[in-house]
Design a protein around this motif. Structure first.
Motif, PDB file in Angstrom:
ATOM      1  N   ALA A  37       0.830  -1.208   0.000  1.00 47.85           N
ATOM      2  CA  ALA A  37       0.000   0.000   0.000  1.00 47.85           C
ATOM      3  C   ALA A  37       0.862   1.255   0.000  1.00 47.85           C
ATOM      4  CB  ALA A  37      -0.931  -0.013   1.209  1.00 47.85           C
ATOM      5  N   GLU A  38       1.922   1.250   0.793  1.00 48.51           N
ATOM      6  CA  GLU A  38       2.812   2.411   0.859  1.00 48.51           C
ATOM      7  C   GLU A  38       3.481   2.667  -0.488  1.00 48.51           C
ATOM      8  OE1 GLU A  38       7.206   3.223   2.655  1.00 48.51           O
ATOM      9  OE2 GLU A  38       5.731   2.450   4.100  1.00 48.51           O
ATOM     10  N   LEU A  39       3.936   1.598  -1.146  1.00 49.22           N
ATOM     11  CA  LEU A  39       4.613   1.746  -2.434  1.00 49.22           C
ATOM     12  C   LEU A  39       3.639   2.190  -3.521  1.00 49.22           C
ATOM     13  CD1 LEU A  39       6.994  -1.348  -2.344  1.00 49.22           C
ATOM     14  CD2 LEU A  39       7.600   1.055  -1.968  1.00 49.22           C
ATOM     15  N   ARG A  40       2.422   1.675  -3.483  1.00 52.57           N
ATOM     16  CA  ARG A  40       1.412   2.116  -4.457  1.00 52.57           C
ATOM     17  C   ARG A  40       1.110   3.600  -4.283  1.00 52.57           C
ATOM     18  NH1 ARG A  40      -1.569  -1.416  -7.488  1.00 52.57           N
ATOM     19  NH2 ARG A  40      -1.264  -3.652  -7.104  1.00 52.57           N
ATOM     20  N   GLU A  41       1.002   4.050  -3.044  1.00 51.87           N
ATOM     21  CA  GLU A  41       0.759   5.465  -2.782  1.00 51.87           C
ATOM     22  C   GLU A  41       1.934   6.306  -3.264  1.00 51.87           C
ATOM     23  OE1 GLU A  41      -0.008   8.448   1.032  1.00 51.87           O
ATOM     24  OE2 GLU A  41      -0.178   6.262   1.266  1.00 51.87           O
ATOM     25  N   ARG A  42       3.130   5.812  -3.058  1.00 49.11           N
ATOM     26  CA  ARG A  42       4.332   6.526  -3.505  1.00 49.11           C
ATOM     27  C   ARG A  42       4.324   6.661  -5.026  1.00 49.11           C
ATOM     28  NH1 ARG A  42       8.506   6.179   0.311  1.00 49.11           N
ATOM     29  NH2 ARG A  42      10.299   7.510  -0.215  1.00 49.11           N
ATOM     30  N   ALA A  43       3.982   5.559  -5.708  1.00 49.96           N
ATOM     31  CA  ALA A  43       3.939   5.576  -7.170  1.00 49.96           C
ATOM     32  C   ALA A  43       2.837   6.508  -7.680  1.00 49.96           C
ATOM     33  CB  ALA A  43       3.727   4.168  -7.702  1.00 49.96           C
ATOM     34  N   ALA A  44       1.703   6.564  -6.952  1.00 44.27           N
ATOM     35  CA  ALA A  44       0.595   7.411  -7.373  1.00 44.27           C
ATOM     36  C   ALA A  44       0.950   8.893  -7.285  1.00 44.27           C
ATOM     37  CB  ALA A  44      -0.634   7.120  -6.526  1.00 44.27           C
ATOM     38  N   ARG A  45       1.922   9.232  -6.457  1.00 41.92           N
ATOM     39  CA  ARG A  45       2.328  10.634  -6.310  1.00 41.92           C
ATOM     40  C   ARG A  45       3.280  11.092  -7.412  1.00 41.92           C
ATOM     41  NH1 ARG A  45       2.912   9.335  -0.624  1.00 41.92           N
ATOM     42  NH2 ARG A  45       5.188   9.394  -0.841  1.00 41.92           N
ATOM     43  N   LEU A  46       3.727  10.173  -8.262  1.00 44.43           N
ATOM     44  CA  LEU A  46       4.583  10.571  -9.381  1.00 44.43           C
ATOM     45  C   LEU A  46       3.792  11.438 -10.347  1.00 44.43           C
ATOM     46  CD1 LEU A  46       6.412   7.190 -10.186  1.00 44.43           C
ATOM     47  CD2 LEU A  46       7.397   9.194  -9.060  1.00 44.43           C
ATOM     48  N   PRO A  47       4.399  12.500 -10.868  1.00 38.61           N
ATOM     49  CA  PRO A  47       3.692  13.341 -11.851  1.00 38.61           C
ATOM     50  C   PRO A  47       3.272  12.534 -13.071  1.00 38.61           C
ATOM     51  CG  PRO A  47       5.699  14.407 -11.072  1.00 38.61           C
ATOM     52  CD  PRO A  47       5.745  13.008 -10.571  1.00 38.61           C
ATOM     53  N   ALA A  48       2.153  12.893 -13.662  1.00 35.24           N
ATOM     54  CA  ALA A  48       1.638  12.171 -14.822  1.00 35.24           C
ATOM     55  C   ALA A  48       2.600  12.224 -15.995  1.00 35.24           C
ATOM     56  CB  ALA A  48       0.279  12.743 -15.223  1.00 35.24           C
ATOM     57  N   SER A  49       3.476  13.211 -16.004  1.00 34.05           N
ATOM     58  CA  SER A  49       4.382  13.392 -17.145  1.00 34.05           C
ATOM     59  C   SER A  49       5.595  12.471 -17.083  1.00 34.05           C
ATOM     60  CB  SER A  49       4.861  14.847 -17.199  1.00 34.05           C
ATOM     61  OG  SER A  49       5.556  15.180 -16.003  1.00 34.05           O
ATOM     62  N   VAL A  50       5.791  11.789 -15.943  1.00 29.02           N
ATOM     63  CA  VAL A  50       6.986  10.960 -15.825  1.00 29.02           C
ATOM     64  C   VAL A  50       6.628   9.496 -16.003  1.00 29.02           C
ATOM     65  CG1 VAL A  50       7.940  12.652 -14.211  1.00 29.02           C
ATOM     66  CG2 VAL A  50       6.860  10.590 -13.323  1.00 29.02           C
ATOM     67  N   SER A  51       7.610   8.663 -15.808  1.00 30.06           N
ATOM     68  CA  SER A  51       7.461   7.236 -16.045  1.00 30.06           C
ATOM     69  C   SER A  51       6.409   6.617 -15.119  1.00 30.06           C
ATOM     70  CB  SER A  51       8.802   6.540 -15.837  1.00 30.06           C
ATOM     71  OG  SER A  51       9.756   7.073 -16.738  1.00 30.06           O
ATOM     72  N   ALA A  52       5.798   5.528 -15.594  1.00 32.88           N
ATOM     73  CA  ALA A  52       4.716   4.876 -14.865  1.00 32.88           C
ATOM     74  C   ALA A  52       5.218   3.617 -14.161  1.00 32.88           C
ATOM     75  CB  ALA A  52       3.584   4.527 -15.823  1.00 32.88           C
ATOM     76  N   VAL A  53       4.497   3.234 -13.109  1.00 32.39           N
ATOM     77  CA  VAL A  53       4.814   2.026 -12.357  1.00 32.39           C
ATOM     78  C   VAL A  53       3.620   1.085 -12.440  1.00 32.39           C
ATOM     79  CG1 VAL A  53       5.469   1.067 -10.114  1.00 32.39           C
ATOM     80  CG2 VAL A  53       6.264   3.363 -10.767  1.00 32.39           C
ATOM     81  N   ARG A  54       3.876  -0.169 -12.798  1.00 35.35           N
ATOM     82  CA  ARG A  54       2.833  -1.197 -12.851  1.00 35.35           C
ATOM     83  C   ARG A  54       3.141  -2.238 -11.765  1.00 35.35           C
ATOM     84  NH1 ARG A  54       1.413  -1.150 -18.430  1.00 35.35           N
ATOM     85  NH2 ARG A  54       1.318   1.064 -19.025  1.00 35.35           N
ATOM     86  N   PHE A  55       2.172  -2.484 -10.892  1.00 38.13           N
ATOM     87  CA  PHE A  55       2.339  -3.493  -9.847  1.00 38.13           C
ATOM     88  C   PHE A  55       1.766  -4.815 -10.353  1.00 38.13           C
ATOM     89  CE2 PHE A  55       2.782   0.442  -7.584  1.00 38.13           C
ATOM     90  CZ  PHE A  55       3.695   0.159  -6.567  1.00 38.13           C
ATOM     91  N   LEU A  56       2.594  -5.842 -10.367  1.00 41.35           N
ATOM     92  CA  LEU A  56       2.219  -7.125 -10.958  1.00 41.35           C
ATOM     93  C   LEU A  56       1.710  -8.129  -9.938  1.00 41.35           C
ATOM     94  CD1 LEU A  56       5.271  -7.558 -13.370  1.00 41.35           C
ATOM     95  CD2 LEU A  56       3.089  -6.412 -13.823  1.00 41.35           C
ATOM     96  N   GLY A  57       1.893  -7.851  -8.645  1.00 41.04           N
ATOM     97  CA  GLY A  57       1.469  -8.802  -7.626  1.00 41.04           C
ATOM     98  C   GLY A  57       2.391 -10.011  -7.571  1.00 41.04           C
ATOM     99  N   ARG A  58       1.907 -11.081  -6.937  1.00 41.80           N
ATOM    100  CA  ARG A  58       2.711 -12.300  -6.805  1.00 41.80           C
ATOM    101  C   ARG A  58       2.945 -12.923  -8.177  1.00 41.80           C
ATOM    102  NH1 ARG A  58       0.089 -17.075  -3.507  1.00 41.80           N
ATOM    103  NH2 ARG A  58       0.408 -15.628  -1.765  1.00 41.80           N
TER     104      ARG A  58
END
Length: 352
Positions: free
Chosen positions: A267-288
């Motif tokens: 949850a903490e990492l997802r929140e961190r990734a969500a705070r990245l500006p829309a103009s920068v690179s994206a993060v995809r969480f793949l799970g297990r």
């Protein structure tokens, strides 16, 4: 002729089903020993996800039950520690039951099968359990990382670890860092050896076909770099630093980070990734991810990042499997020197 042994292997983690990402390095050790003609009986805690036959590839499985309630199956399988920093209250509460039943099962199997050697994985608790279950048999203890951290941090665990390490005829460590720390805990330096993990080169190998398949599943265009990272979402993996670094990849350097794994920090990492500006690179969480999926992503990525750190509590990886697996795959690797990593990669040649 080398004598054949009957080995009781005590562990608190093992792939619960084929391809499971938990305890992956223990399986090839057990099956590799069996393939050399020895008889292997593996003793491990039961878990709701265990899907193993009674015997497989020369390894006989003995999963013991210990929890009075299903919710208390938190001993082993990377479930006992919160973010790999502190022990969970439930794990502490159930530990006496699990340790007692593990000792009872290992002792019974050793006697029934005529064991000639005990092998404990993770000095605490596997090495201690193996030592106490058959005090007169030769003992091998294998260190993997978090066990040494627990022994260094908690005085009762330190005393138990010192007993097992001093009793062991051989101690294996997956990195020089772990080996040195074991000696500091009381192991005889002449009996400690560094044995890095092996790699399944059939599963982890260059595969040009994966390049298109996995990228298509993620919806990553061919002209956008794909960065892959995988591991338990805990502090010592350093994924928060990798996510923060993604904000520097903008414009023509924009990339996609695919992060595989699960854990307390999701949850903490997802929140961190969500705070990245829309103009920068994206993060995809793949799970297990199972091991086949990890192999496919390693082969499909343009870069693999292993941002391991020594966390604020002092815990550090022994030698992350994904480092060796990436090297076998041939994908570009960016990593740190944390733990045992610096001993297996060379800056500018095999990694950056």
């Amino acid at each position: 002729m080398t004598p054949r042994h009957v080995i009781v292997m005590v562990t608190t983690s093992y792939p619960r089903f084929p391809g499971d990402s938990v305890g992956t390095f223990v399986e090839p050790i057990a099956k590799g020993i069996a393939a050399r003609g020895h008889t292997v009986h593996l003793v491990a805690p039961w878990h709701p996800l265990v899907r193993r036959p009674r015997e497989e590839d020369g390894v006989s499985y003995h999963f013991y039950r210990y929890a009075p309630l299903p919710s208390l199956n938190v001993f082993g399988y990377a479930a006992a520690m919160r973010a790999d920093v502190s022990l969970r209250g439930a794990a502490i509460a159930v530990a006496p039951l699990a340790l007692a039943q593990g000792w009872r099962t290992a002792r019974a199997i050793a006697r029934r099968q005529g064991a000639t050697m005990m092998h404990g994985h993770w000095v605490v608790p596997g090495g201690v359990t193996a030592a106490l279950a058959a005090p007169r048999l030769p003992l091998v203890v294998s260190l993997h990382g978090s066990d040494v951290y627990v022994a260094e941090t908690f005085p009762p665990a330190r005393l138990a670890a010192r007993m097992a390490l001093r009793r062991a005829g051989a101690v294996t460590a997956c990195s020089r860092d772990l080996a040195d720390r074991a000696v500091a805990l009381g192991a005889d330096a002449s009996r400690v050896m560094v044995v890095p993990y092996g790699v399944d080169v059939e599963r982890f190998r260059p595969d040009p076909l994966s390049k298109t398949g996995e990228r298509a599943r993620l919806g990553v265009p061919a002209d956008v770099p794909l960065i892959f990272a995988a591991g338990r979402l805990v502090r010592k993996k350093g994924f928060e630093y990798l996510i923060d670094a993604m904000r520097h990849l903008t414009g023509e350097h924009r990339a996609i980070l695919a992060l595989g794994g699960e854990g307390d920090l999701e949850a903490e990492l997802r929140e961190r990734a969500a705070r990245l500006p829309a103009s920068v690179s994206a993060v995809r969480f793949l799970g297990r991810l199972d091991q086949n999926a990890v192999g496919a992503y390693l082969a499909s990525a343009d870069v693999v990042v292993v941002p391991s750190v020594r966390d604020d509590a002092g815990n550090v990886d022994g030698l992350p499997n994904v480092v060796m697996e990436t090297l076998a795959t041939g994908t570009a690797l960016v990593t740190t020197r944390a733990g045992g990593i610096g001993a297996v990669v060379k800056d500018g040649e095999t990694a950056l």
